[in-house]
Design an enzyme around this catalytic site. Structure first.
Site, PDB file in Angstrom:
ATOM      1  N   GLN A  53     -12.912   0.872   0.483  1.00  0.00           N
ATOM      2  CA  GLN A  53     -13.228   1.943  -0.460  1.00  0.00           C
ATOM      3  C   GLN A  53     -13.962   1.397  -1.690  1.00  0.00           C
ATOM      4  OE1 GLN A  53      -9.270   3.455  -1.010  1.00  0.00           O
ATOM      5  NE2 GLN A  53      -9.100   4.065   1.132  1.00  0.00           N
TER       6      GLN A  53
ATOM      7  N   GLU B  20      -5.208  -7.648  10.431  1.00  0.00           N
ATOM      8  CA  GLU B  20      -4.156  -8.677  10.503  1.00  0.00           C
ATOM      9  C   GLU B  20      -2.895  -8.176  11.196  1.00  0.00           C
ATOM     10  OE1 GLU B  20      -2.537  -6.088   7.621  1.00  0.00           O
ATOM     11  OE2 GLU B  20      -4.584  -6.794   7.865  1.00  0.00           O
TER      12      GLU B  20
ATOM     13  N   HIS C  31      -6.234  -2.381   9.229  1.00  0.00           N
ATOM     14  CA  HIS C  31      -5.590  -3.686   9.073  1.00  0.00           C
ATOM     15  C   HIS C  31      -5.826  -4.586  10.280  1.00  0.00           C
ATOM     16  CE1 HIS C  31      -3.242  -2.926   5.393  1.00  0.00           C
ATOM     17  NE2 HIS C  31      -3.247  -1.675   5.809  1.00  0.00           N
TER      18      HIS C  31
ATOM     19  N   GLY D  13      -4.440  -1.948  -0.675  1.00  0.00           N
ATOM     20  CA  GLY D  13      -3.636  -1.656  -1.861  1.00  0.00           C
ATOM     21  C   GLY D  13      -3.431  -0.162  -2.031  1.00  0.00           C
TER      22      GLY D  13
ATOM     23  N   CYS E 178      -9.306  -1.919   3.939  1.00  0.00           N
ATOM     24  CA  CYS E 178      -8.571  -0.776   3.369  1.00  0.00           C
ATOM     25  C   CYS E 178      -9.078  -0.428   1.974  1.00  0.00           C
ATOM     26  CB  CYS E 178      -7.071  -1.044   3.404  1.00  0.00           C
ATOM     27  SG  CYS E 178      -6.472  -1.229   5.100  1.00  0.00           S
TER      28      CYS E 178
ATOM     29  N   SER F  34       0.818  -1.215   0.000  1.00  0.00           N
ATOM     30  CA  SER F  34       0.000   0.000   0.000  1.00  0.00           C
ATOM     31  C   SER F  34       0.855   1.269   0.000  1.00  0.00           C
ATOM     32  CB  SER F  34      -0.943   0.024   1.207  1.00  0.00           C
ATOM     33  OG  SER F  34      -1.877  -1.021   1.140  1.00  0.00           O
TER      34      SER F  34
ATOM     35  N   GLY G  22      -4.809   6.935   2.563  1.00  0.00           N
ATOM     36  CA  GLY G  22      -4.830   8.348   2.219  1.00  0.00           C
ATOM     37  C   GLY G  22      -6.146   8.777   1.597  1.00  0.00           C
ATOM     38  N   PHE G  23      -7.035   7.811   1.358  1.00  0.00           N
ATOM     39  CA  PHE G  23      -8.365   8.074   0.803  1.00  0.00           C
ATOM     40  C   PHE G  23      -9.408   7.507   1.760  1.00  0.00           C
ATOM     41  CE2 PHE G  23      -5.524   8.175  -2.783  1.00  0.00           C
ATOM     42  CZ  PHE G  23      -6.023   9.173  -3.606  1.00  0.00           C
TER      43      PHE G  23
ATOM     44  N   GLY H 200      -2.966   3.628  -4.218  1.00  0.00           N
ATOM     45  CA  GLY H 200      -3.593   4.392  -5.291  1.00  0.00           C
ATOM     46  C   GLY H 200      -4.958   4.955  -4.945  1.00  0.00           C
TER      47      GLY H 200
END
Length: 378
Positions: free
Chosen positions: A266, A354, A352, A234, A262, A53, A306-307, A236
């Site tokens: 989204q 995990e 997260h 991930g 994560c 990520s 970041g999103f 982007g």
């Protein structure tokens, strides 16, 4: 005298708004570009470095001492370091841990990761909190030039907003992580930048995990005859992930139990018709307080995003797949940290569970996924 004053060549960090920090090279010598972000974890730097990520991001460590435990061969979350660059204040002169195989500096050099040390990371972090995450360049050795020329290079670098990166970090070939002990379920996991501990947490619960490329189709997902479908973390901008969104909508249509973390959160947001947006400086680290609104419990959690999803906190929403609600919220800033459908077996979180380096407050979410599959089978 600290490590950074006695070692390394001159290095310069240049932010896209023109602020400059000077230090010493750490890791590989050269130049690198990315989005400047900060991580507040006091430990777990090896897991941070190898988290896909962080692709195309330059990570500033807020903890002043980094590298104390060296690098081992057991803790990486993937096959390589993914961060674009690394910023530390005071690197350890020598590692001290029985599991250490080499120093962090050696590992960064070996993988060609350009870093900088001796930087006032507190001032840099405060700057990013006030101004927001932005593009940055680190330059050392022959790449050092006058500040204006370096700033021009930074401004040529691509933005994170609009970046479609998951296929760049995901597996190219499907692979299987077998269940530990008795196999109870089969899960198709869409790899958008998955961390190694994630399928391991599922395997611990008797799940055979088929990890599929980010470009997997609906047919690929159902070819493994899954009891559940998982969408990973991930890098982007989720606004670019039209392919995974379409696959998720097909999974929701079929009412297959679904869990996302994560980036997967989204994508669920988008699949339900919610928008996404870029946070000012994001959440990164292993000490973020989140409330599970379904139980009232507060968890300390590991983040790297970041999103975020733009969904209403104060009501249940009607979606094409039935009713949905915000299940988890960040107590620092009220950002959406989880979603759940009330009429179909699907949920997601923005963090997260995990968390290999800890904390482990949220590991129960894998049990919640198992419960959905058990209920569907019953």
């Amino acid at each position: 005298m600290g490590w950074s004053e006695m070692s390394g060549s001159t290095a310069v960090l240049v932010l896209e708004d023109g602020r400059v920090f000077r230090g010493r090279s750490y890791g590989a010598v050269g130049e690198t570009f990315g989005e400047a972000v900060f991580s507040t974890g006091m430990t777990g730097y090896q897991e941070t470095l190898t988290d896909p990520s962080y692709h195309r991001q330059v990570v500033v460590m807020t903890a002043p001492h980094v590298g104390n435990t060296g690098v081992n061969d057991e803790d990486p979350e993937s096959s390589r370091i993914w961060v674009a660059g690394y910023v530390v204040r005071d690197p350890a002169r020598r590692p001290s841990n029985w599991r250490s195989r080499r120093s962090l500096d050696e590992e960064l050099v070996g993988q060609g990761v350009v870093g900088i040390s001796g930087v006032d990371t507190r001032a840099l972090t405060r700057h990013l909190r006030e101004r927001g995450a932005m593009r940055v360049g680190i330059f050392s050795g022959e790449k050092v030039a006058d500040d204006a020329a370096l700033l021009a290079r930074v401004k040529e670098a691509p933005q994170m907003k609009g970046a479609n990166l998951s296929a760049e970090v995901a597996t190219k070939e499907a692979y299987v992580v077998p269940a530990i002990g008795t196999k109870k379920f089969t899960v198709a996991a869409v790899d958008l930048g998955i961390k190694g501990m994630t399928p391991h947490r599922m395997a611990e619960r008797g799940i055979e995990v088929h990890v599929l490329p980010a470009t997997a189709s609906v047919e690929d997902v159902y070819a493994v005859n899954p009891d559940g479908v998982f969408f990973s973390n991930g890098p982007g901008d989720p606004a670019t992930a039209d392919g995974p969104v379409a696959v998720m909508q097909a999974v929701l249509e079929r009412r297959t139990p679904l869990f996302g973390i994560c980036f997967g959160n989204q994508i669920l947001g988008r699949a339900l018709g919610f928008g996404t947006y870029k946070l000012k400086y994001g959440h990164r680290g292993i000490n973020q307080p989140v409330q599970d609104r379904t139980t009232g419990k507060v968890e300390v959690t590991a983040h790297n995003h970041g999103f975020a999803v733009d969904a209403p906190l104060d009501r249940v929403s009607e979606t094409p797949f039935g009713r949905a609600e915000v299940s988890h919220v960040c107590l620092n800033d009220q950002v959406v940290e989880g979603l759940q459908l009330l009429d179909r077996p699907a949920f997601s979180v923005q963090y997260h569970p995990e968390a290999a380096a800890g904390p482990h407050d949220a590991a129960y979410l894998f049990d919640r996924f198992v419960s959905l599959m058990e209920a569907e089978r019953a």
